[in-house]
Design an enzyme around this catalytic site. Structure first.
Site, PDB file in Angstrom:
ATOM      1  N   GLY A   1     -13.646  -3.600  -0.316  1.00  0.00           N
ATOM      2  CA  GLY A   1     -15.016  -3.100  -0.157  1.00  0.00           C
ATOM      3  C   GLY A   1     -15.338  -1.983  -1.131  1.00  0.00           C
TER       4      GLY A   1
ATOM      5  N   LYS B   1     -21.527 -16.599  -1.454  1.00  0.00           N
ATOM      6  CA  LYS B   1     -22.993 -16.535  -1.439  1.00  0.00           C
ATOM      7  C   LYS B   1     -23.592 -15.661  -2.540  1.00  0.00           C
ATOM      8  CE  LYS B   1     -23.612 -17.126   3.502  1.00  0.00           C
ATOM      9  NZ  LYS B   1     -23.784 -16.379   4.740  1.00  0.00           N
TER      10      LYS B   1
ATOM     11  N   GLY C   1     -12.148  -8.174  -3.197  1.00  0.00           N
ATOM     12  CA  GLY C   1     -12.117  -9.156  -2.115  1.00  0.00           C
ATOM     13  C   GLY C   1     -11.167 -10.302  -2.325  1.00  0.00           C
TER      14      GLY C   1
ATOM     15  N   ARG D   1       0.822  -1.220   0.000  1.00  0.00           N
ATOM     16  CA  ARG D   1       0.000   0.000   0.000  1.00  0.00           C
ATOM     17  C   ARG D   1       0.850   1.262   0.000  1.00  0.00           C
ATOM     18  NH1 ARG D   1      -4.918  -1.983   3.948  1.00  0.00           N
ATOM     19  NH2 ARG D   1      -6.062  -3.001   2.276  1.00  0.00           N
TER      20      ARG D   1
HETATM   21  P1  AMP Z   1     -16.535 -13.832  -1.000  1.00  0.00           P
HETATM   22  O1  AMP Z   1     -15.936 -13.101   0.147  1.00  0.00           O
HETATM   23  O2  AMP Z   1     -17.998 -13.798  -1.091  1.00  0.00           O
HETATM   24  O3  AMP Z   1     -15.838 -13.482  -2.320  1.00  0.00           O
HETATM   25  O4  AMP Z   1     -16.253 -15.362  -0.734  1.00  0.00           O
HETATM   26  C1  AMP Z   1     -14.962 -15.893  -0.688  1.00  0.00           C
HETATM   27  C2  AMP Z   1     -15.016 -17.176   0.029  1.00  0.00           C
HETATM   28  O5  AMP Z   1     -15.845 -18.073  -0.638  1.00  0.00           O
HETATM   29  C3  AMP Z   1     -13.666 -17.841   0.152  1.00  0.00           C
HETATM   30  O6  AMP Z   1     -13.284 -17.846   1.482  1.00  0.00           O
HETATM   31  C4  AMP Z   1     -13.912 -19.263  -0.343  1.00  0.00           C
HETATM   32  O7  AMP Z   1     -13.339 -20.240   0.468  1.00  0.00           O
HETATM   33  C5  AMP Z   1     -15.417 -19.377  -0.303  1.00  0.00           C
HETATM   34  N1  AMP Z   1     -15.926 -20.383  -1.247  1.00  0.00           N
HETATM   35  C6  AMP Z   1     -15.669 -20.498  -2.553  1.00  0.00           C
HETATM   36  N2  AMP Z   1     -16.246 -21.590  -3.062  1.00  0.00           N
HETATM   37  C7  AMP Z   1     -16.898 -22.208  -2.050  1.00  0.00           C
HETATM   38  C8  AMP Z   1     -17.671 -23.406  -1.947  1.00  0.00           C
HETATM   39  N3  AMP Z   1     -17.891 -24.159  -2.990  1.00  0.00           N
HETATM   40  N4  AMP Z   1     -18.161 -23.711  -0.722  1.00  0.00           N
HETATM   41  C9  AMP Z   1     -17.920 -22.935   0.341  1.00  0.00           C
HETATM   42  N5  AMP Z   1     -17.217 -21.796   0.304  1.00  0.00           N
HETATM   43  C10 AMP Z   1     -16.698 -21.444  -0.877  1.00  0.00           C
END
Ligand code: AMP
Length: 396
Positions: free
Chosen positions: A376, A197, A353, A35
């Site tokens: 973010g 999610k 992220g 950074r």
């Molecule tokens: P996000 O912060 O929403 O981008 O989510 C990232 C997280 O999603 C990471 O920590 C991954 O380990 C998790 N992730 C990715 N694929 C899967 C999966 N099939 N089942 C559970 N967690 C997942």
């Protein structure tokens, strides 16, 4: 609106909001100076013009004044990287700070104490912002990581510089990279959205549907879509209350002529651990007791073809649980396809992220056109939101 390169900073004092929220080890050594390095071009240009620089940043989440969050710990590192002996005052506002700022000569750099030692910073307090503003002639915002916060130093301060406020080079580059993907993009445009999610990505999906040609959806979201389409997802992460939403997204995509690609096969495991037993299964036929944790080989072949035929690529979110080696292969492969497409002339932006952590971890960062510095903040831009720190500079 002025651009940074148009300003000659000779004999000017620039107050720069930087994001020096760097990780420190137990001996207060900076363990990752990315950074600081990212803000260097902006600082260098001002010093080269014959101006002086007042740096302000936050570090961590202190509750009041906490010694361990003092920016004094990073003075040596900032001095080393800038090649200038950085001066430091143990406060962000007040007489001593004003005197140090007034005494600054051309080519000198002053670092203020952690802004978040004052609750007024995060509260966006106008009087506090005014005191910071008094220190310089020009306000430069180069802190993309906090551009989505309406804090005193990121947003409110701008009103005290109606004619003399600009984005620094880093922040300008972030905005420009996103524009290259969502506004002035070369087609075909492909967005890859992964992560855990649907609920956390829904606003991004909705915002980009009229801007992309292809949408690759992976990660944990896969299973909400698979189940919505009648599949059996075993123990895979799945948002049962989002099944209708998933179908709705697919309908909207079709109406927008967006081709949607969801994994057809996945690496399923009999437990959420690196040494679990695994098997590759159809995404809609995951056996009971098993959970999908990465994209499978057939899916990766399809994704490869889409990526290599794209001219613009946005990547947000891993394709699997990349933190565990066993389930990192899909995310690494995807990163390699994007690297190859970039090498062939595509523009690629990684941001918002965990995909940033993944490209760094797997050494793919130099092979991407641009890797965003703000998690973010980038996510909110992808959601189509106007960031207060950006609006404050753009407003007349
Ligand atoms: P996000 O912060 O929403 O981008 O989510 C990232 C997280 O999603 C990471 O920590 C991954 O380990 C998790 N992730 C990715 N694929 C899967 C999966 N099939 N089942 C559970 N967690 C997942």
């Amino acid at each position: 609106m002025k651009t940074f390169s148009e300003i000659n900073f000779k004999d000017k004092k620039a107050v720069i909001r930087v994001d020096f929220n760097v990780p420190l080890d137990e001996n207060f050594n900076v363990t990752d100076a990315n950074r600081i390095e990212a803000a260097k071009p902006t600082i260098d240009k001002i010093l080269k013009d014959g101006g002086s620089v007042i740096l302000m940043s936050h570090l961590g989440r202190p509750k009041g004044k906490e010694e361990k969050y003092s920016l004094k710990h990073i003075v040596a590192k900032v001095s080393e990287l800038l090649g200038v002996a950085v001066k430091f005052v143990e406060d962000s506002i007040g007489e001593e700070v004003e005197k140090a700022a007034a005494d600054l000569k051309a080519g000198e750099v002053l670092l203020l104490e952690n802004l978040r030692f004052y609750k007024e910073e995060e509260a966006g307090d106008e009087a506090f912002a005014e005191k910071l503003a008094k220190l310089g002639d020009v306000y430069v915002n180069d802190a993309f990581g906090t551009a989505h916060r309406a804090h005193a130093s990121t947003t409110i301060i701008a009103k005290f510089f109606p004619e003399d406020k600009v984005f620094g080079e880093l922040l300008a580059k972030e905005i420009d990279s996103l524009d290259k993907v969502l506004k002035n993009s070369e087609k075909p445009v492909t967005a890859v959205l992964g992560g855990s999610k649907v609920s956390s990505k829904i606003t991004v999906i909705e915002n980009i549907l009229d801007k992309v040609d292809n949408l690759i959806l992976g990660g944990g979201m896969t299973f909400t879509f698979a189940k919505a389409q009648g599949g059996k997802v075993g123990n895979s992460i799945c948002e049962d209350d989002k099944l209708d939403l998933a179908l709705d997204i697919l309908k909207k995509a079709e109406a927008n002529n967006v081709k949607v690609y969801i994994p057809v096969d996945v690496v399923a495991a009999d437990g959420f651990k690196n040494d679990a037993n695994t098997q590759v299964v159809d995404v809609k036929a995951i056996p009971d007791g098993w959970e999908g944790l990465d994209a499978g080989p057939k899916s990766l072949e399809i994704f490869k073809d889409v990526i290599l035929n794209s001219k613009t690529i946005l990547w947000n979110g891993p394709l699997g649980v990349f933190e565990m080696e066993t389930f990192a292969k899909g995310t690494i492969a995807l990163g390699e396809y994007i690297a190859e497409a970039t090498d062939k002339g595509a523009f690629s932006l990684v941001g918002g992220g965990d995909s940033v952590a993944a490209v760094k971890q797997f050494g793919l960062e130099p092979k991407m056109s641009y890797v965003s510095t703000g998690g973010g903040a980038m996510l909110e831009m992808l959601e189509g939101k106007t960031l207060p720190g950006i609006a404050a500079i753009q407003e007349a």
